[in-house]
Design a protein around this motif. Structure first.
Motif, PDB file in Angstrom:
ATOM      1  N   SER A  22      70.993  75.652  25.919  1.00  0.00           N
ATOM      2  CA  SER A  22      71.281  77.008  25.440  1.00  0.00           C
ATOM      3  C   SER A  22      72.730  77.410  25.665  1.00  0.00           C
ATOM      4  O   SER A  22      73.230  78.342  25.023  1.00  0.00           O
ATOM      5  N   GLY A  23      73.425  76.699  26.548  1.00  0.00           N
ATOM      6  CA  GLY A  23      74.828  76.992  26.793  1.00  0.00           C
ATOM      7  C   GLY A  23      75.777  76.129  25.995  1.00  0.00           C
ATOM      8  O   GLY A  23      76.990  76.173  26.231  1.00  0.00           O
ATOM      9  N   GLY A  24      75.218  75.322  25.073  1.00  0.00           N
ATOM     10  CA  GLY A  24      76.058  74.465  24.248  1.00  0.00           C
ATOM     11  C   GLY A  24      76.460  73.163  24.908  1.00  0.00           C
ATOM     12  O   GLY A  24      77.292  72.424  24.375  1.00  0.00           O
ATOM     13  N   ILE A  25      75.872  72.839  26.051  1.00  0.00           N
ATOM     14  CA  ILE A  25      76.197  71.608  26.774  1.00  0.00           C
ATOM     15  C   ILE A  25      75.277  70.482  26.289  1.00  0.00           C
ATOM     16  O   ILE A  25      74.057  70.662  26.175  1.00  0.00           O
ATOM     17  N   THR A  26      75.864  69.339  26.000  1.00  0.00           N
ATOM     18  CA  THR A  26      75.064  68.175  25.608  1.00  0.00           C
ATOM     19  C   THR A  26      74.463  67.546  26.856  1.00  0.00           C
ATOM     20  O   THR A  26      75.184  67.202  27.803  1.00  0.00           O
ATOM     21  N   ARG A  27      73.162  67.411  26.840  1.00  0.00           N
ATOM     22  CA  ARG A  27      72.428  66.872  27.987  1.00  0.00           C
ATOM     23  C   ARG A  27      71.973  65.441  27.714  1.00  0.00           C
ATOM     24  O   ARG A  27      71.506  65.121  26.623  1.00  0.00           O
ATOM     25  N   HIS A  28      72.117  64.603  28.740  1.00  0.00           N
ATOM     26  CA  HIS A  28      71.649  63.217  28.691  1.00  0.00           C
ATOM     27  C   HIS A  28      70.473  63.106  29.654  1.00  0.00           C
ATOM     28  O   HIS A  28      70.671  63.104  30.871  1.00  0.00           O
ATOM     29  N   LEU A  29      69.280  62.995  29.104  1.00  0.00           N
ATOM     30  CA  LEU A  29      68.070  63.155  29.904  1.00  0.00           C
ATOM     31  C   LEU A  29      67.192  61.902  29.856  1.00  0.00           C
ATOM     32  O   LEU A  29      67.288  61.078  28.946  1.00  0.00           O
ATOM     33  N   ALA A  30      66.318  61.812  30.845  1.00  0.00           N
ATOM     34  CA  ALA A  30      65.258  60.806  30.865  1.00  0.00           C
ATOM     35  C   ALA A  30      64.033  61.446  31.483  1.00  0.00           C
ATOM     36  O   ALA A  30      64.141  62.392  32.279  1.00  0.00           O
ATOM     37  N   VAL A  31      62.842  60.953  31.109  1.00  0.00           N
ATOM     38  CA  VAL A  31      61.602  61.565  31.580  1.00  0.00           C
ATOM     39  C   VAL A  31      60.655  60.483  32.075  1.00  0.00           C
ATOM     40  O   VAL A  31      60.615  59.366  31.552  1.00  0.00           O
ATOM     41  N   GLY A  32      59.900  60.828  33.109  1.00  0.00           N
ATOM     42  CA  GLY A  32      58.866  59.944  33.627  1.00  0.00           C
ATOM     43  C   GLY A  32      57.896  60.733  34.476  1.00  0.00           C
ATOM     44  O   GLY A  32      58.103  61.924  34.748  1.00  0.00           O
ATOM     45  N   GLY A  33      56.838  60.106  34.877  1.00  0.00           N
ATOM     46  CA  GLY A  33      55.839  60.769  35.711  1.00  0.00           C
ATOM     47  C   GLY A  33      54.986  59.745  36.410  1.00  0.00           C
ATOM     48  O   GLY A  33      55.042  58.544  36.103  1.00  0.00           O
ATOM     49  N   GLY A  34      54.181  60.219  37.369  1.00  0.00           N
ATOM     50  CA  GLY A  34      53.345  59.307  38.136  1.00  0.00           C
ATOM     51  C   GLY A  34      52.001  59.898  38.461  1.00  0.00           C
ATOM     52  O   GLY A  34      51.432  60.693  37.697  1.00  0.00           O
ATOM     53  N   LYS A  35      51.480  59.543  39.632  1.00  0.00           N
ATOM     54  CA  LYS A  35      50.102  59.883  39.977  1.00  0.00           C
ATOM     55  C   LYS A  35      49.907  61.344  40.354  1.00  0.00           C
ATOM     56  O   LYS A  35      48.768  61.821  40.408  1.00  0.00           O
ATOM     57  N   GLY A  43      47.016  62.615  36.571  1.00  0.00           N
ATOM     58  CA  GLY A  43      48.133  61.710  36.810  1.00  0.00           C
ATOM     59  C   GLY A  43      48.469  60.908  35.570  1.00  0.00           C
ATOM     60  O   GLY A  43      47.707  60.846  34.596  1.00  0.00           O
ATOM     61  N   LEU A  44      49.648  60.298  35.608  1.00  0.00           N
ATOM     62  CA  LEU A  44      50.143  59.537  34.466  1.00  0.00           C
ATOM     63  C   LEU A  44      50.193  58.058  34.834  1.00  0.00           C
ATOM     64  O   LEU A  44      50.980  57.642  35.693  1.00  0.00           O
ATOM     65  N   TYR A  45      49.321  57.265  34.206  1.00  0.00           N
ATOM     66  CA  TYR A  45      49.309  55.817  34.363  1.00  0.00           C
ATOM     67  C   TYR A  45      49.723  55.205  33.024  1.00  0.00           C
ATOM     68  O   TYR A  45      49.087  54.296  32.492  1.00  0.00           O
ATOM     69  N   ALA A  46      50.787  55.721  32.474  1.00  0.00           N
ATOM     70  CA  ALA A  46      51.214  55.366  31.127  1.00  0.00           C
ATOM     71  C   ALA A  46      52.661  55.811  30.960  1.00  0.00           C
ATOM     72  O   ALA A  46      53.291  56.315  31.892  1.00  0.00           O
ATOM     73  N   THR A  47      53.155  55.658  29.745  1.00  0.00           N
ATOM     74  CA  THR A  47      54.500  56.108  29.388  1.00  0.00           C
ATOM     75  C   THR A  47      54.393  57.058  28.205  1.00  0.00           C
ATOM     76  O   THR A  47      53.644  56.773  27.262  1.00  0.00           O
ATOM     77  N   PRO A  48      55.098  58.171  28.208  1.00  0.00           N
ATOM     78  CA  PRO A  48      55.063  59.055  27.044  1.00  0.00           C
ATOM     79  C   PRO A  48      55.689  58.390  25.822  1.00  0.00           C
ATOM     80  O   PRO A  48      56.386  57.366  25.920  1.00  0.00           O
TER      81      PRO A  48
END
Length: 808
Positions: free
Chosen positions: A364-377, A411-416
């Motif tokens: 929202s501030g015009g900044i380019t974000r470099h992101l990654a996502v994950g999760g677990g149990k 929990g997440l036993y997978a990948t989105p």
């Protein structure tokens, strides 16, 4: 978003420099043929799981009336690894194929034709005296452990491309082995320097250390995460058997050309456990070559050094960033939750899930974000800023870019999966959910969700689309009694289920028993899904499950001469006959006059047809009609360079597909305009216009000269061979069967025996000149056995297909 290993490319690879001038001449005429490859786990190194070039499958045609199971390729072991897909691969003597590669827990790699299921090659990676590993007392993968990790493919490595595979095995002395193999894509042969045994050490005092180094013990590990190919290095990442100590968290890299070990790091060198599991996911890679992974429960020091890193370099239960810069492998950054020690002690760690590197987003501030996502149990989704992951804060998770608690119920036993601004998440005991990004933040209320829930282990979704259109989310579910269920959803609304494999009547689309951590592969109008005993292949039912098998064509070089065509009498009015259709015009063996050609054929007694036009025997790279009921098709954009053009005409007679093959010469406007051999020939009334019509086992004999022999012991000795014994449709009396066939007017034959139409998983004779073959070790379980008998008549191959019932 990276697409380093998910290719949309022109397949015109030079095999050697001597082909350069030929190649340049051909590409002047040949239109670009684009095709899709799936060369690594979840499609690309970002692990988003999306194929954005799917033009065949759409929400409009993926339904049980139009879409379903085409065939199942049986395997000798369980399939945990995702099937990989290579398009338009030239296999000497067998033509051009789309190829699917399967790796099994029995340490076998299969290459099979993606469009008809015929096995092109299979190799065992076991050395003499070895078997796959036992389960090491852990029931996670049982009863045997062989190849668990999804391989990785480089089409440009070696002469024909290379597939890298990591099997586990043992010998009779109780020694266990982990190896890395590099196999030729076309033959399955070992590349130079392959295989290598996996061994490693790293400075530390942790589990299984000695003299200041931690040692990799092959019996204590399995390679469950997919292999990674990153800037010329094949990386292996290791998990344990259950939580059976001693083990730590090795990442080991090998030069892809020499297989020399060039990188090693242990992420828990002074503690224990903390390996990488990821439900089979390969570590994600960003555009700079940094790799991202989630480690399992293990040692983490809450005492930090001056840079905010654990003071003994142990990264158990962490979201880690590994830098590969400067010919090194080191932890560049990390994040872990404030209660990481408690989560590790409770086995509620991050290790059960995989990582997706997200495309750049603007906040929202015009900044380019470099992101990654994950999760677990623990049921959270954790989104990190790849430029500053946040490290460790003992008070809260405020140091992470975004923490989304309660994202999954169990929990997440997978990948989105990620597509078009949406993150698709398949948690354990939960609905498949779609969460939308806005201003580089993930919404915490599902935009949509499936009506069904997915029991353990949830699901890793894959997405197919044509750009941003026609998005479909594909998910495999563990169904009732463990049955594998393939589900397809509208990507814009998961409440709209387009298809599932239980909908069709009479169990039409059942394809086996489910495995954990199965990831569907979608390519060029088909979906490939692993099971405990094979790979199910799904596609549009209106497309014929192609017929005459291209694989066994035992001709070592598919370059028939122009005269090796079915009696090229140019009379355009042959008498219609029963049986398979035959080509009426253009006259077989003739030269096209332009790049646009209308093909016309007789009706025969067929109910449906298909027409392939290709640059190689059985090829369809120029044109594929799909299943049709018309008797004519116009094909445009045929290359105009004088090459041989191969045409396959398929006919469905009494429910069985058979085919006739023809060769022509392409037009060549640049050639000297000399009269062609086919101009104004003198008609030969004694020659019948349909001598290569494929005989069918059920065709009734007629007094005409049509080569349609009946499947009785006294066939007319002309045309293609037919089976004499055992009688087609009969039941075998043992596991050993002698097949005998008529000579016909063929000069060579082949015999395939398989568990599916045109399959050769039980037996493949290759090209022979005898009239009988004895086949041993036919299954004795009462299954349907499919037999394909090929005949080479006047230089062209044709086939008859038969079914039998196995002895029980």
């Amino acid at each position: 978003m990276q697409h380093a290993n998910f290719s949309i490319v022109l397949r015109a690879k030079l095999v050697s420099h001597r082909n350069l001038f030929l190649f340049l001449a051909l590409i002047a005429f040949v239109p670009a043929i684009f095709a899709v490859d799936v060369l690594t786990w979840h499609n690309d190194n970002a692990r988003a799981g999306q194929n954005l070039s799917e033009t065949i499958l759409t929400p409009a045609n993926v339904n049980f009336n139009q879409f379903g199971k085409l065939f199942v390729v049986p395997t000798d072991g369980q399939v945990y690894a995702q099937p990989l897909y290579v398009s338009n691969l030239t296999i000497p003597g067998k033509g051009v194929h789309n190829v699917v590669y399967i790796a099994t827990e029995h340490d076998t790699v299969y290459a099979y034709d993606a469009d008809n299921g015929v096995v092109l090659w299979r190799v065992s990676l076991l050395k003499t005296g070895e078997t796959p590993s036992d389960n090491r007392g852990c029931l996670q993968i049982t009863p045997e452990i062989g190849i668990t990790a999804t391989p990785v493919i480089d089409r440009n490595a070696g002469l024909n491309g290379t597939i890298y595979v990591a099997p586990m095995s043992k010998n009779s002395s109780g020694n266990y082995f982990q190896r890395l193999h590099a196999l030729d894509l076309v033959t399955g042969a070992e590349q130079s320097g392959s295989p290598v045994d996996v061994s490693a050490s790293y400075p530390g005092s942790g589990a299984n250390s000695n003299g200041g180094n931690v040692f990799f013990d092959p019996k204590q590990y399995k390679e469950r995460p997919g292999l990674v190919l990153n800037n010329g290095i094949v990386y292996t990442t290791w998990s344990s058997h259950c939580d059976f100590d001693p083990y730590t968290a090795f990442v080991i890299g090998y030069n892809q050309t020499t297989l020399a070990q060039v990188r090693v790091i242990d992420l828990v060198p002074n503690g224990n456990e903390g390996s990488i599991w990821a439900a089979g996911a390969a570590p994600a890679v960003d555009a700079s070559g940094n790799m991202y992974a989630l480690t399992g429960n293990g040692t983490f020091e809450t005492t930090l050094d001056a840079n905010g890193f654990p003071n003994h370099s142990d990264f158990g239960n962490c979201f880690v960033k590994l830098s590969t810069a400067n010919n090194s492998l080191q932890v560049a950054d990390y994040w872990t939750m404030f209660n990481t020690i408690a989560e590790s002690n409770a086995d509620q760690d991050l290790g059960s899930g995989g990582v997706v590197v997200l495309p750049d987003m603007i906040d929202s501030g015009g900044i380019t974000r470099h992101l990654a996502v994950g999760g677990g149990k623990d049921g959270h989704l954790y989104i990190v800023n790849r430029d500053n992951m946040g490290k460790f804060n003992a008070s809260s998770n405020a140091n992470i870019y975004q923490d989304f608690p309660g994202a999954t119920a169990g929990g997440l036993y997978a990948t989105p999966g990620y597509f078009n601004g949406i993150l698709y998440v398949g948690g354990t005991g939960d609905h498949l959910k779609a969460f939308a990004f806005s201003n580089a933040r993930l919404g915490t209320t599902p935009a949509s969700s499936s009506s069904v829930t997915f029991s353990y282990p949830g699901t890793t979704p894959s997405i197919s689309a044509n750009g941003t259109l026609n998005g479909i989310v594909w998910a495999e579910q563990v169904g009732t009694g463990g049955a594998a269920v393939l589900r397809a959803y509208d990507a814009t609304n998961l409440a709209t289920e387009l298809y599932n494999s239980t909908q069709a009547p009479s169990s039409r689309d059942q394809f086996g028993t489910s495995n954990k951590f199965v990831t569907p592969t979608i390519a060029n109008g088909k979906v490939y899904v692993g099971t405990t005993s094979g790979v199910g292949t799904f596609g549009l039912l209106s497309t014929p499950t192609p017929t005459p098998t291209p694989t066994p064509t035992p001709t070592p070089a598919p370059t028939p001469t122009p005269t090796a065509t079915p009696t090229p009498t140019p009379t355009p009015t042959p008498t219609p006959t029963t049986g398979a259709a035959v080509m009426l015009s253009p006259p077989p063996g003739s030269t096209f006059s332009s790049p646009s050609v209308t093909f016309t054929w007789s009706a025969g007694s067929a109910t449906a047809y298909f027409l392939f036009v290709g640059s190689s025997l059985h090829g369809a790279d120029i044109y594929n009609s799909g299943q049709v009921t018309v008797l004519s098709k116009t094909v445009n954009n045929i290359p105009a360079d004088g090459r041989t053009i191969y045409v396959t005409l398929g006919s469905k007679v009494n429910g069985t597909w058979t085919a006739n093959y023809y060769t022509y010469k392409a037009s060549n406007p640049s050639a000297t305009p000399t009269p062609t051999p086919t101009s104004t020939p003198t008609p030969t009334p004694t020659a019948t216009p349909t001598p290569t019509a494929t005989p069918t086992p059920t065709a009734t004999p007629t007094p005409t000269a049509t080569p349609t022999p009946t499947p009785t012991p006294t066939p007319t000795p002309t045309g293609a061979a037919v089976m004499l014994s055992p009688p087609p449709g009969s039941t075998f009396s043992s596991s050993t069967v002698t097949f005998t066939w008529s000579a016909g007017s063929a000069s060579a034959y082949f015999l395939l025996v398989g568990s599916s139409l045109h399959g050769a998983d039980i037996y493949n004779s290759g090209q022979v000149t005898v009239l009988s073959k004895t086949v041993n070790n036919i299954p004795v379980d009462g299954r349907t056995i499919y037999v394909t008998l090929g005949s080479k008549v006047n230089g062209s191959w044709t086939v008859n297909s038969y079914t039998y019932t196995a002895f029980k």
